[in-house]
Write an enzyme that holds these catalytic residues in place. Structure first.
Site, PDB file in Angstrom:
ATOM      1  N   LYS A  30       0.800  -1.202   0.000  1.00 18.81           N
ATOM      2  CA  LYS A  30       0.000   0.000   0.000  1.00 18.81           C
ATOM      3  C   LYS A  30       0.846   1.272   0.000  1.00 18.81           C
ATOM      4  O   LYS A  30       0.621   2.179  -0.806  1.00 18.81           O
ATOM      5  CB  LYS A  30      -0.924  -0.018   1.229  1.00 18.81           C
ATOM      6  CG  LYS A  30      -1.796   1.191   1.368  1.00 18.81           C
ATOM      7  CD  LYS A  30      -2.418   1.217   2.749  1.00 18.81           C
ATOM      8  CE  LYS A  30      -1.341   1.383   3.808  1.00 18.81           C
ATOM      9  NZ  LYS A  30      -1.895   1.546   5.161  1.00 18.81           N
ATOM     10  N   THR A  31       1.816   1.311   0.894  1.00 21.02           N
ATOM     11  CA  THR A  31       2.649   2.507   0.996  1.00 21.02           C
ATOM     12  C   THR A  31       3.389   2.741  -0.312  1.00 21.02           C
ATOM     13  O   THR A  31       3.536   3.874  -0.779  1.00 21.02           O
ATOM     14  CB  THR A  31       3.655   2.362   2.150  1.00 21.02           C
ATOM     15  OG1 THR A  31       2.941   1.972   3.316  1.00 21.02           O
ATOM     16  CG2 THR A  31       4.356   3.678   2.415  1.00 21.02           C
TER      17      THR A  31
ATOM     18  N   ASP B  42      -4.698   8.174   4.561  1.00 24.44           N
ATOM     19  CA  ASP B  42      -4.204   6.839   4.857  1.00 24.44           C
ATOM     20  C   ASP B  42      -5.045   6.256   5.993  1.00 24.44           C
ATOM     21  O   ASP B  42      -5.566   7.010   6.822  1.00 24.44           O
ATOM     22  CB  ASP B  42      -2.738   6.964   5.301  1.00 24.44           C
ATOM     23  CG  ASP B  42      -2.026   5.635   5.277  1.00 24.44           C
ATOM     24  OD1 ASP B  42      -2.479   4.735   4.542  1.00 24.44           O
ATOM     25  OD2 ASP B  42      -1.022   5.500   5.993  1.00 24.44           O
ATOM     26  N   GLU B  43      -5.159   4.946   6.051  1.00 26.56           N
ATOM     27  CA  GLU B  43      -5.926   4.298   7.131  1.00 26.56           C
ATOM     28  C   GLU B  43      -7.323   4.903   7.257  1.00 26.56           C
ATOM     29  O   GLU B  43      -7.780   5.236   8.345  1.00 26.56           O
ATOM     30  CB  GLU B  43      -5.190   4.439   8.475  1.00 26.56           C
ATOM     31  CG  GLU B  43      -3.733   4.023   8.453  1.00 26.56           C
ATOM     32  CD  GLU B  43      -3.540   2.520   8.508  1.00 26.56           C
ATOM     33  OE1 GLU B  43      -4.546   1.773   8.357  1.00 26.56           O
ATOM     34  OE2 GLU B  43      -2.394   2.083   8.671  1.00 26.56           O
TER      35      GLU B  43
ATOM     36  N   GLN C 284      -8.762  -3.901   9.315  1.00 31.66           N
ATOM     37  CA  GLN C 284      -7.775  -3.363  10.253  1.00 31.66           C
ATOM     38  C   GLN C 284      -8.305  -2.148  10.993  1.00 31.66           C
ATOM     39  O   GLN C 284      -7.537  -1.329  11.500  1.00 31.66           O
ATOM     40  CB  GLN C 284      -6.475  -3.017   9.522  1.00 31.66           C
ATOM     41  CG  GLN C 284      -5.773  -4.254   8.984  1.00 31.66           C
ATOM     42  CD  GLN C 284      -4.461  -3.927   8.301  1.00 31.66           C
ATOM     43  OE1 GLN C 284      -3.540  -3.420   8.930  1.00 31.66           O
ATOM     44  NE2 GLN C 284      -4.383  -4.210   7.015  1.00 31.66           N
TER      45      GLN C 284
ATOM     46  N   ARG D 207       1.470  -8.703  10.928  1.00 26.98           N
ATOM     47  CA  ARG D 207       2.744  -7.969  10.934  1.00 26.98           C
ATOM     48  C   ARG D 207       3.906  -8.907  10.672  1.00 26.98           C
ATOM     49  O   ARG D 207       4.998  -8.470  10.335  1.00 26.98           O
ATOM     50  CB  ARG D 207       3.001  -7.287  12.294  1.00 26.98           C
ATOM     51  CG  ARG D 207       1.975  -6.293  12.791  1.00 26.98           C
ATOM     52  CD  ARG D 207       1.678  -5.227  11.802  1.00 26.98           C
ATOM     53  NE  ARG D 207       0.482  -5.569  11.027  1.00 26.98           N
ATOM     54  CZ  ARG D 207       0.136  -5.000   9.899  1.00 26.98           C
ATOM     55  NH1 ARG D 207       0.901  -4.079   9.369  1.00 26.98           N
ATOM     56  NH2 ARG D 207      -0.955  -5.363   9.255  1.00 26.98           N
TER      57      ARG D 207
END
Length: 786
Positions: free
Chosen positions: A33-34, A216-217, A247, A600
């Site tokens: 994503k980043t 973002d998020e 998330q 993670r």
DNA sequence: ATGGGGCAGCTTTTT
DNA sequence: GCTGCCCCAT
């Protein structure tokens, strides 16, 4: 631009090359994503979009820094605005302060400042905290603010008792903030959201200034953030949001997953891109995450898949207790590092609560393994730092009442609580800041002559320091330390046990100001420094470079990845947390939290459970998390703790063995009539638990037939009534509203009951006033219910 | 007014 | 196990 897009997968390329119009990027964990977001920024810049027209909003400074660093590699030195929502709002608010009744040098109260302010507002509103703690009131008000509710709006509604009390405090609190020329964290968003709604010119101005907005998020946005983003994307709906509904872990502070779920409805002609392929984790880890998250009912189905070859199985491990868990994990890490395959910074340990890091810290120290705790005790919360910061705050904003309160008698200069109270009342009465009230000390009734002199001295010092406001930060802070003789004070009052050298903290603080001066040779205003300090969080200090193991909460772990991950305390009442399992949606959020933790991990993942755990002092038996049953247990490697009778006997003694043998290994619902009441949806299935029980029962006494007493402490307790009448009155008979008789005070009514075990205390209203009694010792006789 | 000692409460997660 | 508060003795 081919160079920019050629290494991308088709969906990634779709997202990267989309420039105008709304864009929704649904990005699973580890889906790059980043990478997509940063490439997209570079692509926009390459296509002639001005960097000044782009704003990228994140939730943490950490995420913003990461994004900036990676954009900078693709498009060096471009002044794209990247930062947190709160910082974005803080900067806008500087400019538009007057629109909401503030001055541009307004201060940002941090949470402890707000707490102080809240207490004062509660007192000023004449509210009793008997039924509602300041924290509860604060949380109600915070939630109201996140929903964009003003005091007036809150007043009119049908409310829970807690909200009704909060609604009375809210306007007072808000008025006091305004007088202090200050805002709390929530206000940063609230003020901007309202400004945008109520002022079309400002809205239009900002909408066209930031033609391209990225969030973002997005699944973690609350209503205020939603409203802000929305208002900035009307004339130029070039809004790109990324997120993953699975998330979403900030529902408890007002985040609303529906913002992302409804994005396609909110913005017509939206382009939606799904990034599902995972580039991070082995299939083992991904299957565990996937099977777990599938149990959420309210969820959009999503596939998680990867090309990464099969790796080591996920480990589910049981330890005796928190210390064994800590030792075991640290040993394990030390072994792996010794094996040469991994470095210390390849490891992370996640837990539900910060408190759980304590035993780990101990283990790391004793093994001399380097570690970092992200989000422990914060530097800026230390007493010395808060003191000096308060001086800076008061210099920058003389209306800052919380800072005034902190500073007026620090170092002690003979201005006591009573004096301060009189100043405060005078200030409240005239709706002026306390510092100003202090300047009128001569005319305040009831102030002792001595007090007036002392206040005068303080004002003199303050005014002298204030004159230095425009010199460099370093000069200013050194001057404050000198003028207030702060060093003498801090040395004298240092508590020996914890801070051996408090001046070292002060020096560290000065070093930070030197650095700030260096970075801001021209624009280094006090304002900017204080804003910076207010908006950095503990989690921002994470450092992935140096070789140390990282300890953090699951919340803080979002957005990160590590080759080896340990998640400790995968236990009932921890994940899911005891305070987050009463509703289905809370419960599902807890599941997502574990999902975030699991995803993670890149290569190795271990989840662990203890048989018992020390919870604030006392040792309690543990029930494994119901989520464990939702994992693909067939392929998970389970390692049980070795146990011996001796160990148990030593730890608990006979009474506990019989009386309250860990109910954890009982199947809930079998001989536990109270379990499940109220949360029928949460059923612990047999598989994991039985397998653990089978194993444990070989080495430990069998579980008792009767329901174990949850609190052994209570069993031997004599109640007041026992002492008087010889009868047996359960402590539980002493409840709010019950009438009791005391030999000295006569009859009274119990106002509230708090505490547990021998500390259990009742506050009783008698004719001669309120008195508190430890139920275990007090001579309180039950009279009857009112 | 100050400072120490004891006690009550509490701890989810963060800007 | 820690912190913030209250009360007491100085």
């Amino acid at each position: 631009m081919d160079a920019l897009t050629k290494e991308l997968t088709p969906p990634q390329r779709d997202a990267v090359t989309h420039i105008d119009g709304p864009l929704l990027i649904l990005a699973g964990p580890g889906s790059g994503k980043t990478r997509v977001v940063t490439h997209r920024v570079a692509n926009m810049l390459g296509h002639g979009v001005s960097p000044f027209q782009i704003a990228a909003l994140t939730f943490t400074n950490k995420a913003a820094d990461e994004m900036r660093a990676r954009v900078d590699k693709l498009a060096p030195g471009q002044p794209v605005w990247m930062g947190t929502f709160h910082r974005f709002c803080a900067q806008r608010l500087r400019r538009y302060a007057s629109f909401v009744g503030l001055k541009e040098n307004y201060s940002i109260y941090d949470s402890s400042d707000s707490k102080q302010a809240m207490k004062r507002a509660i007192a000023a509103a004449g509210i009793s905290t008997t039924h509602c703690s300041p924290d509860q009131i604060a949380s109600s008000i915070s939630k109201a603010k996140n929903r964009l509710a003003t005091p007036e709006m809150m007043e009119g509604h049908a409310l829970s008792p807690q909200d009704a009390i909060a609604a009375k405090v809210y306007p007072v609190y808000q008025q006091q903030l305004l007088t202090a020329n200050a805002v709390d964290f929530d206000d940063l968003l609230l003020h901007i959201a309202r400004l945008l709604r109520e002022n079309p010119e400002v809205r239009g101005e900002l909408d066209s200034k930031y033609k391209y907005i990225m969030v973002d998020e997005y699944q973690d946005t609350n209503l205020a953030q939603y409203a802000i983003v929305r208002a900035l994307s009307i004339d130029h709906p070039n809004l790109a949001v990324t997120g993953d509904p699975d998330q979403s872990i900030y529902g408890w502070r007002g985040a609303d997953v529906n913002n992302i779920l409804d994005f396609e409805k909110d913005y017509p002609n939206v382009k939606t891109v799904r990034l599902e392929k995972n580039y991070r984790s082995t299939p083992n880890i991904l299957r565990a995450a996937d099977e777990l998250i599938r149990h959420n009912q309210k969820r959009k189905q999503k596939e998680l898949f990867t090309d990464i070859p099969e790796g080591d199985p996920v480990v589910l491990r049981m330890y005796e207790d928190g210390y064994k868990e800590a030792d075991g994990i640290v040993d394990d890490i030390a072994d792996k590092i010794a094996g040469g395959q991994y470095k210390a910074n390849d490891f992370a340990i996640f837990c539900r609560m910060n408190a759980l890091t304590r035993s780990l810290e101990h283990a790391f120290r004793s093994r001399a393994l380097p570690y970092q705790i992200v989000g422990g005790v914060e530097f800026y919360q230390r007493r010395e730092i808060k003191d000096l910061l308060a001086y800076l705050h008061l210099i920058n904003n003389p209306n800052h009442d919380v800072a005034f309160h902190r500073v007026i008698n620090t170092p002690t200069r003979g201005i006591g609580a009573k004096t301060i109270e009189r100043i405060r009342d005078h200030a409240d009465h005239h709706r002026i800041p306390m510092l100003e009230a202090a300047r009128h000390a001569q005319s305040i009734d009831g102030l002792a002559k001595r007090a007036k002199t002392m206040i005068g001295k303080f004002i003199t010092i303050y005014d002298r320091i204030s004159k230095r406001a425009t010199s460099s930060l370093e000069d200013l802070i050194r001057y404050v330390v000198e003028e207030t003789a702060y060093e003498d004070y801090v040395e004298k009052t240092a508590t020996e046990q914890q801070d051996a050298n408090p001046m070292a903290n002060v020096d560290e603080f000065i070093t930070a100001t030197v650095e700030f001066d260096r970075q801001h040779p021209d624009d280094g205003s006090l304002d900017l420094f204080l804003e910076q300090v207010a908006l950095v969080a503990d989690t921002d200090k994470f450092d992935s470079e140096t070789e140390r193991v990282t300890l953090m909460t699951l919340h803080a772990a979002k957005g990160l990845e590590f080759p080896c991950v340990y998640i400790i305390g995968v236990e009932d009442d921890l994940i899911p947390h005891s305070r987050s399992k009463s509703t289905e949606s809370e419960f599902e959020e807890e599941r997502r939290l574990l999902f975030v933790g699991i995803t993670r991990a890149m290569q190795n993942l271990q989840l662990s459970v203890c048989k018992r755990r020390a919870v604030r002092g006392d040792i309690r038996p543990v029930i494994p998390s119901p989520f464990l049953n939702e994992l693909p247990l067939g392929e998970i490697k389970r390692i049980e703790a070795a146990t011996s009778y001796d160990y148990f006997d030593d730890e608990f003694g006979d009474e506990l063995n019989q009386d309250s043998y860990p109910e954890s290994w009982d199947l809930p619902g079998e001989n536990d009539p109270e379990s499940g009441s109220g949360d029928d949806d949460i059923v612990l299935e047999k598989s994991v638990v039985t397998s653990f029980v089978d194993d444990v029962s070989q080495v430990a006494p069998p579980p008792p037939k009767a329901k174990p007493k949850p609190k052994p402490l209570l069993s031997g307790l004599k109640t007041g009534s026992d002492l008087l009448s010889g009868g047996v009155t359960p402590v539980t008979a002493y409840q709010e509203g019950v009438t009791v008789r005391h030999p000295d005070h006569g009859e009274g009514t119990i106002v509230n009951v708090t505490g547990r075990g021998p500390k259990r205390t009742a506050k009783v209203q008698f004719e001669d006033g309120e008195h508190s009694f430890r139920l275990a010792y007090a001579k309180l006789e039950l009279v009857g219910k009112m």
